[in-house]
Scaffold this motif. Structure first.
Motif, mmCIF file in Angstrom:
data_model
loop_
_atom_site.group_PDB
_atom_site.id
_atom_site.type_symbol
_atom_site.label_atom_id
_atom_site.label_comp_id
_atom_site.label_asym_id
_atom_site.label_seq_id
_atom_site.Cartn_x
_atom_site.Cartn_y
_atom_site.Cartn_z
ATOM 1 N N MET A 126 88.875 -32.224 35.158
ATOM 2 C CA MET A 126 87.960 -32.328 34.029
ATOM 3 C C MET A 126 87.219 -31.026 33.743
ATOM 4 O O MET A 126 87.183 -30.101 34.571
ATOM 5 N N GLU A 127 86.644 -30.981 32.540
ATOM 6 C CA GLU A 127 85.882 -29.831 32.084
ATOM 7 C C GLU A 127 84.739 -29.514 33.045
ATOM 8 O O GLU A 127 83.977 -30.384 33.445
ATOM 9 N N GLY A 128 84.654 -28.247 33.449
ATOM 10 C CA GLY A 128 83.548 -27.795 34.276
ATOM 11 C C GLY A 128 83.639 -28.158 35.736
ATOM 12 O O GLY A 128 82.714 -27.864 36.502
ATOM 13 N N TYR A 129 84.746 -28.781 36.159
ATOM 14 C CA TYR A 129 84.827 -29.232 37.541
ATOM 15 C C TYR A 129 85.158 -28.103 38.512
ATOM 16 O O TYR A 129 84.723 -28.117 39.660
ATOM 17 N N LEU A 130 85.918 -27.110 38.054
ATOM 18 C CA LEU A 130 86.287 -25.992 38.918
ATOM 19 C C LEU A 130 85.312 -24.830 38.751
ATOM 20 O O LEU A 130 84.828 -24.571 37.647
ATOM 21 N N PRO A 131 85.030 -24.108 39.818
ATOM 22 C CA PRO A 131 84.201 -22.900 39.703
ATOM 23 C C PRO A 131 84.864 -21.888 38.758
ATOM 24 O O PRO A 131 86.091 -21.870 38.612
ATOM 25 N N TYR B 21 87.889 -19.790 39.944
ATOM 26 C CA TYR B 21 89.149 -20.511 40.049
ATOM 27 C C TYR B 21 89.769 -20.725 38.668
ATOM 28 O O TYR B 21 90.992 -20.641 38.509
ATOM 29 N N CYS B 22 88.935 -21.001 37.678
ATOM 30 C CA CYS B 22 89.439 -21.179 36.308
ATOM 31 C C CYS B 22 90.140 -19.916 35.826
ATOM 32 O O CYS B 22 91.233 -19.968 35.252
ATOM 33 N N ILE B 23 89.509 -18.772 36.072
ATOM 34 C CA ILE B 23 90.081 -17.491 35.643
ATOM 35 C C ILE B 23 91.367 -17.191 36.417
ATOM 36 O O ILE B 23 92.376 -16.758 35.840
ATOM 37 N N ALA B 24 91.338 -17.439 37.713
ATOM 38 C CA ALA B 24 92.499 -17.131 38.551
ATOM 39 C C ALA B 24 93.715 -17.967 38.153
ATOM 40 O O ALA B 24 94.825 -17.433 38.004
ATOM 41 N N TRP B 25 93.541 -19.267 37.949
ATOM 42 C CA TRP B 25 94.666 -20.118 37.569
ATOM 43 C C TRP B 25 95.166 -19.764 36.173
ATOM 44 O O TRP B 25 96.381 -19.822 35.912
ATOM 45 N N GLY B 26 94.250 -19.375 35.297
ATOM 46 C CA GLY B 26 94.670 -18.945 33.971
ATOM 47 C C GLY B 26 95.524 -17.691 34.041
ATOM 48 O O GLY B 26 96.545 -17.566 33.354
ATOM 49 N N ALA B 27 95.125 -16.754 34.895
ATOM 50 C CA ALA B 27 95.885 -15.508 35.043
ATOM 51 C C ALA B 27 97.273 -15.768 35.620
ATOM 52 O O ALA B 27 98.256 -15.141 35.206
ATOM 53 N N GLY C 35 91.071 -33.789 30.412
ATOM 54 C CA GLY C 35 91.132 -32.446 30.974
ATOM 55 C C GLY C 35 89.995 -31.601 30.410
ATOM 56 O O GLY C 35 88.908 -32.109 30.145
ATOM 57 N N GLY C 36 90.236 -30.319 30.199
ATOM 58 C CA GLY C 36 89.180 -29.459 29.663
ATOM 59 C C GLY C 36 89.714 -28.085 29.322
ATOM 60 O O GLY C 36 90.818 -27.708 29.721
ATOM 61 N N LEU C 37 88.925 -27.334 28.575
ATOM 62 C CA LEU C 37 89.327 -25.981 28.204
ATOM 63 C C LEU C 37 89.082 -24.993 29.345
ATOM 64 O O LEU C 37 89.857 -24.060 29.541
ATOM 65 N N THR C 38 88.010 -25.186 30.091
ATOM 66 C CA THR C 38 87.745 -24.278 31.214
ATOM 67 C C THR C 38 88.774 -24.467 32.330
ATOM 68 O O THR C 38 89.076 -23.533 33.071
#
Length: 249
Positions: A31-36, A39-45, A130-133
């Motif tokens: 869900m949105e905002g659940y990951l630090p 981690y959001c940036i790393a998985w996106g990369a 889910g979420g955008l972040t």
């Protein structure tokens, strides 16, 4: 539009009419905002190279055969419909099918990364699913990891001369389950257990989803097999054009 293409579109419409209305629930997507943030940036990369490869894969497919867009669109609709169906779990969470195995088998796993991220964006914005972040993490688990395993299982079965429909079933089922294994690992990595660390936390998350996800994975395998059988009946020339033929029985 030819008669066969109309048949495919009717099939996609039938799925939408049958499953398009989904109940409000908390979905299995992270869900949105659940990951630090890190981690959001790393998985996106991590997703970027796969998405670039997926873009070029789809571009190549459509350049070689424009009619493939009909089957490609149906594969995307299949992902959207199945992954929007949120089934409550006895453990208090929710699970859902992914639908990505079909696209991976027909077009390869790279193309599904594009289909998957489009679906996840629409679900995050329109369904609060889910979420955008957390888009990067969800994309990696559902649109990259799962499809790659499905594709690998299908190709392995093909090499071993396993019955084609059995191969499709195994690929879709195991790809679905692998998606949830990756998601559990992602959650455990962000929130390791005080006793046992990441491994213990991953086991706990898997335990939460397993009661619902195991039967759902089998159902997805059956549905995917039925869709492939239907496509081979009504759209065999289109399947041959994208390299999916009947050589494995």
């Amino acid at each position: 539009m030819s008669k066969k293409e109309k048949g495919i579109m009717k099939l996609a419409a039938a799925f939408a009419l049958t499953f398009g209305i989904v109940p409000s629930a908390y979905a299995m997507h992270i869900m949105e905002g659940y990951l630090p943030v890190g981690y959001c940036i790393a998985w996106g990369a991590v997703c970027v190279p796969f998405l670039i490869a997926g873009f070029f894969s789809i571009q190549k497919t459509l350049r070689e055969n424009r009619k493939a867009i009909t089957v490609l669109a149906m594969s995307g609709a299949f992902v959207f419909v199945l992954s929007s169906l949120k089934i409550p779990s006895v453990t208090g969470s929710c699970s859902h099918m992914t639908g990505t195995g079909l696209g991976a088998i027909l077009f390869g796993p790279s193309a599904v990364s594009i289909l998957g991220i489009i679906v996840l964006i629409f679900q995050a914005v329109l369904l609060a699913h889910g979420g955008l972040t957390t888009l990067g993490a969800n994309t990696f688990s559902m649109a990259i990891a799962g499809p790659f395993l499905s594709f690998g299982i299908y190709k392995l079965c093909k090499m071993l001369k396993v019955n084609k429909m059995a191969s499709v079933f195994l690929a879709a089922t195991l790809g679905d389950l692998f998606t949830y294994c990756i998601t559990s690992f992602q959650l455990a990595l962000a929130y390791p257990s005080e006793m046992g660390g990441v491994g213990a936390s991953a086991v706990k998350f898997l335990g939460v989803f397993a009661p619902t996800q195991l039967p759902l994975a089998v159902i997805e395998g059956i549905l995917t097999t039925v869709i492939v059988m239907t496509l081979e009946t009504y759209a065999l020339p289109e399947l041959k054009a994208i390299g999916f033929t009947r050589e494995v029985k």
